[in-house]
Design a protein around this motif. Structure first.
Motif, PDB file in Angstrom:
ATOM      1  N   THR A  63       0.824  -1.206   0.000  1.00 12.88           N
ATOM      2  CA  THR A  63       0.000   0.000   0.000  1.00 12.88           C
ATOM      3  C   THR A  63       0.864   1.265   0.000  1.00 12.88           C
ATOM      4  O   THR A  63       2.076   1.214   0.280  1.00 12.88           O
ATOM      5  CB  THR A  63      -0.920   0.029   1.225  1.00 12.88           C
ATOM      6  N   ASP A  64       0.224   2.390  -0.272  1.00  9.47           N
ATOM      7  CA  ASP A  64       0.939   3.670  -0.247  1.00  9.47           C
ATOM      8  C   ASP A  64       1.500   3.950   1.141  1.00  9.47           C
ATOM      9  O   ASP A  64       2.609   4.473   1.277  1.00  9.47           O
ATOM     10  CB  ASP A  64      -0.007   4.802  -0.666  1.00  9.47           C
ATOM     11  N   ASP A  65       0.733   3.627   2.181  1.00  8.71           N
ATOM     12  CA  ASP A  65       1.213   3.847   3.550  1.00  8.71           C
ATOM     13  C   ASP A  65       2.445   2.994   3.842  1.00  8.71           C
ATOM     14  O   ASP A  65       3.386   3.451   4.509  1.00  8.71           O
ATOM     15  CB  ASP A  65       0.110   3.518   4.558  1.00  8.71           C
ATOM     16  N   GLU A  66       2.446   1.758   3.334  1.00  8.73           N
ATOM     17  CA  GLU A  66       3.602   0.895   3.551  1.00  8.73           C
ATOM     18  C   GLU A  66       4.825   1.424   2.813  1.00  8.73           C
ATOM     19  O   GLU A  66       5.947   1.401   3.341  1.00  8.73           O
ATOM     20  CB  GLU A  66       3.287  -0.529   3.099  1.00  8.73           C
ATOM     21  N   ALA A  69       6.296   4.144   4.679  1.00  8.03           N
ATOM     22  CA  ALA A  69       6.970   3.672   5.891  1.00  8.03           C
ATOM     23  C   ALA A  69       8.266   2.929   5.589  1.00  8.03           C
ATOM     24  O   ALA A  69       8.921   2.422   6.517  1.00  8.03           O
ATOM     25  CB  ALA A  69       6.028   2.769   6.685  1.00  8.03           C
TER      26      ALA A  69
END
Length: 335
Positions: A63-66, A69
């Motif tokens: 995902t974009d969040d991953e 991070a």
């Protein structure tokens, strides 16, 4: 330009367009891996320092969040600088990934829409029973993955079980069309983390293995390896298929049962409810009927994702520890 990836104190050079996973495995440095297509997420790692290009990493796997991070899929990501990474693999040694030219020794139809291939190698290939190799379809660059049936000491002639896929570039258009004995085939391997721990780390406990269709292939190598370590080990091997015409290697299974008192081979037919010779239904349901408790057991699942998911649920219902559940999904490839 090449860059360097560092993990667990080990430095590995990566080519400009070389996936990190490929570079590490070729250097003999272990990283968890399964599908190698970006769909399973097994090779997910964290980039602590440096930058990578995520290339074709699917958004539903990474995902974009991953990404923000610092996470990346090793099978897809290419380096854009020197990097330091953290991974569950820890940088431990493994069998190096290699490219070999094999010669087709045998082609045999063994069941409905299923062929056995035996490929002779010019030199031994080190691997763990249960891993897989990739074959390259001549003239296309298309690669397809097939599990090894072999045990680790059968390292000069590889055995693969291949199911016909309608329209498939590797099966209908090659393996089931004009592939012939004596032909040379490009092989890359070993790949995958579906294998028994080394003998010194193997607790020798009971095992249940459930394969769907040609998902039986790696389970044969796993079962034979486990039984070679302890012929009295309890091993249940279920083979789920649509009908009796899809069963194969029954003689081999009978030989294993004759030689190992606590081994049982249990074929299960899903589309022949009136069959009087074999059990019918689904292998995961048969396991639930047969085993009241799987505490202390290890579970091994290989086949279509719905069967694997059902197997995980069945194992947990019988109190198998999650860390003892091992799975290999046969994810469909584009034709």
């Amino acid at each position: 330009m090449s860059f360097t990836a560092t993990v667990g104190g080990r430095e590995v050079p990566c080519g400009q367009d070389q996936p990190m996973l490929d570079a590490f495995l070729r250097a003999g440095v272990w990283m968890p891996n399964s599908c190698n297509q970006g769909t399973c997420g097994t090779c997910k790692l964290r980039v602590v320092e440096g930058a990578v290009d995520h290339r074709d990493s699917p958004a539903d796997t990474l995902t974009d969040d991953e990404r923000a991070a610092g996470l990346a899929l090793a099978c897809q990501a290419r380096l854009r600088s020197n990097v330091v990474i953290e991974t569950a693999g820890g940088g431990r040694a493994t069998h190096p990934l290699r490219d070999l030219t094999a010669t087709v020794r045998e082609i045999q139809d063994i069941a409905r829409d299923t062929r056995r291939l035996r490929l002779g190698l010019p030199e031994p290939l080190a691997f763990h029973a249960g891993q897989y190799v990739e074959l390259t379809v001549p003239g296309t660059g298309v690669r397809r993955q097939y599990s090894l049936v072999n045990t680790a000491d059968e390292d000069k002639v590889l055995e693969l079980h291949v199911r016909l896929v309608p329209g498939g570039a590797a099966t209908e258009q090659w393996i089931f069309a004009d592939l012939s004995v004596g032909e040379q085939v490009q092989v890359t391997g070993p790949l995958g983390d579906f294998f028994l721990p080394p003998a010194e780390e193997d607790d020798g406990g009971p095992m249940v293995l459930i394969g769907g269709g040609t998902g039986l292939a790696p389970l044969i190598g796993l079962a034979r390896t486990a039984l070679s370590r302890d012929p009295a080990r309890k091993v249940l091997l279920y083979h789920g298929v649509r009908g009796a015409a899809d069963l194969y290697d029954l003689d081999l299974m009978a030989e294993l049962a004759d030689s190992n008192p606590d081994f049982a081979f249990l074929p299960v037919l899903s589309h022949e409810p009136e069959n009087s010779t074999h059990r019918t239904g689904f292998p995961t349901d048969c396991f639930l009927e047969d085993v009241p408790s799987a505490r202390g057991w290890s579970g091994w699942l290989c086949g279509p994702p719905p069967m694997v998911d059902a197997g995980v649920k069945a194992f947990k219902r019988r109190r198998m520890a999650p860390r003892m559940i091992h799975r290999e999904n046969f994810t469909p490839a584009a034709s």
